[in-house]
Design a protein around this motif. Structure first.
Motif, short mmCIF file in Angstrom:
data_model
loop_
_atom_site.label_atom_id
_atom_site.label_comp_id
_atom_site.label_asym_id
_atom_site.label_seq_id
_atom_site.Cartn_x
_atom_site.Cartn_y
_atom_site.Cartn_z
N GLN A 132 84.55 -26.90 -42.71
CA GLN A 132 83.43 -26.85 -43.89
C GLN A 132 83.12 -25.45 -43.96
N ALA A 184 85.08 -23.99 -46.87
CA ALA A 184 84.97 -23.90 -47.99
C ALA A 184 83.66 -22.85 -48.34
N LEU A 185 82.64 -22.82 -47.08
CA LEU A 185 81.72 -21.57 -47.37
C LEU A 185 82.30 -20.34 -47.08
N TRP A 225 73.04 -25.01 -40.33
CA TRP A 225 74.67 -25.78 -40.35
C TRP A 225 74.94 -26.31 -39.11
N GLN A 257 70.41 -30.15 -41.29
CA GLN A 257 72.17 -29.60 -41.66
C GLN A 257 72.44 -29.11 -43.07
N ARG A 258 72.27 -30.12 -44.08
CA ARG A 258 72.25 -29.61 -45.72
C ARG A 258 71.77 -28.70 -46.23
N CYS A 263 83.96 -28.67 -38.13
CA CYS A 263 83.26 -27.37 -39.17
C CYS A 263 84.36 -26.46 -39.53
N GLY A 290 73.93 -29.41 -37.37
CA GLY A 290 75.15 -30.45 -37.08
C GLY A 290 75.18 -30.56 -36.04
N TYR A 318 73.95 -25.87 -44.61
CA TYR A 318 75.21 -25.16 -45.11
C TYR A 318 74.75 -24.15 -46.37
#
Ligand code: BYC
Length: 342
Positions: A253, A256-257, A144, A180-181, A250, A148, A184
């Protein structure tokens, strides 16, 4: 009289040489200004060539040294699926190293020479890979945050003025997006898992956040190469510009995490239309660059050992290439028993 004539001749030659040099420089500057690419056979200033070799070598070294912290978890990945994904990612990093060493070779250096410099500590690799991967969540945090940060830095390099570097970056960035995905997604699974898994994910983010911000290099006022590299359009943005862009990416993100970035000073700056963030510990960065990070010694020792252990592969490949070259050279001369001598 003869001496005067000789002097005049020399001056004349020097004048012509200077004019030719000025013409080549003007053509180089025009190519850069027009956003065209400089290609390996084009004339380029020595300093441009040297700076590209410096940056591309450091980049290539980062890719192959970067295999170590993640490879540390291949044998302990929690499922076959996770293991397959991680193996593919680590192999991708080796591939990135190869593209970049090949691109650097177009500038007149060799992979062997660059690796020798890495092993002798005369060329750098990214500071980020001198930190340890303590838990499985670190694999997610690397994907991530580290990948990233790498994408944020590398997407503009796809428009670098040097053709082979720019083209290598296009493919690398595509693969980095997958990396990166996967990071994540791994962190999301942990964050939504048991309280212990959530805590493991948060701990990894706490440890990797600040070193990831350091990947972008020193602050602009301490960046020795930025101004010249930007004038040459090797770099398109300054270190601080890209760092701030990364923070902006970030923040949502992390929300969301369900994880918290370990910086109480991150807040939206209405005027800038970007986030402000806290003070980076530049002393830590300088110490890592000097070789005093937690894993500097381990990373270089392991790299040198891997290189020594791979000597037989290089020898076998060279022998195989020699055999084929000999065959090609003697094609049609039936008297030459190539197989027997190879
Ligand atoms: N670490 O004048 P500055 C990856 C050095 S791998 C160490 O700002 P520049 C991945 C710098 O070299 C991604 N050293 O330099 C792989 C210079 O020292 P020298 C790696 C650093 O070049 C596996 C001095 O500090 N990405 O994604 O204008 C698994 C002054 O700096 C660092 C790249 O290599 C650092 N972080 O800007 C997962 C990108 N920062 O050479 C992921 C390509 C600075 O004078 N490189 N230094 O002795 C660049 O974009 C630029 O070179 C940098 C630095 C932004 C890094």
């Amino acid at each position: 009289m003869a001496a005067v004539t000789a002097d005049q001749t020399t001056q004349g030659t020097a004048g012509t040489a200077d004019e030719a040099e000025a013409g080549r420089l003007a053509a180089f500057d025009a190519t850069v200004a027009a956003d065209d690419r400089i290609e390996p056979r084009d004339w380029m200033p020595d300093a441009y060539r040297a700076s590209l070799i410096r940056q591309m070598a450091q980049h290539a070294h980062s890719e192959i040294i970067g295999m170590q912290p993640e490879a540390n978890w291949i044998s302990r990945a929690p499922s076959l699926r996770r293991k397959a994904i991680l193996m593919a990612k680590v192999q991708d990093e080796a591939g990135h190293g190869l593209y970049l060493y090949s691109a650097a070779e177009t500038l007149g250096t060799s992979r062997e020479e660059l690796l020798d410099k890495l092993h002798a500590g005369r060329q750098r690799y990214s500071s980020i890979f001198n930190y340890p991967t303590l838990t499985w969540a670190d694999v997610g945090a690397i994907g991530w945050l580290v990948d990233g940060a790498a994408i944020t830095n590398q997407v503009p390099l796809c428009r670098c003025s040097y053709g082979p570097y720019a083209r290598a970056m296009v493919r690398i960035c595509k693969e980095e997006s997958f990396h990166q995905r996967q990071g994540y997604e791994l962190l999301l699974a942990l964050s939504r898992g048991t309280p212990a898994q959530h805590e493991m994910a948060q701990d990894a983010v706490n440890r990797w956040w600040w070193p990831s911000l350091m990947m972008f290099g020193p602050p602009d006022d301490a960046s020795a190469h930025s101004a010249q590299s930007m004038a040459w359009r090797i770099k398109r943005h300054s270190n601080d510009e890209l760092r701030r862009r990364f923070v902006d990416i970030c923040v949502p993100q992390a929300q969301a995490l369900g994880l918290t970035l370990p910086d109480p000073d991150i807040r939206w700056n209405e005027e800038l239309g970007q986030h402000d963030y806290g003070e980076i510990d530049w002393t830590e960065f300088q110490e890592v660059l000097k070789g005093n990070g937690p894993c500097n010694e381990q990373r270089l020792t392991q790299r040198r050992t891997a290189h020594e252990n791979g000597a037989w592969v290089r020898e076998a490949a060279a022998a195989y290439a020699d055999k084929h070259a000999a065959r090609a050279g003697t094609a049609g001369t039936a008297a030459q028993p190539v197989e027997a001598t190879a």
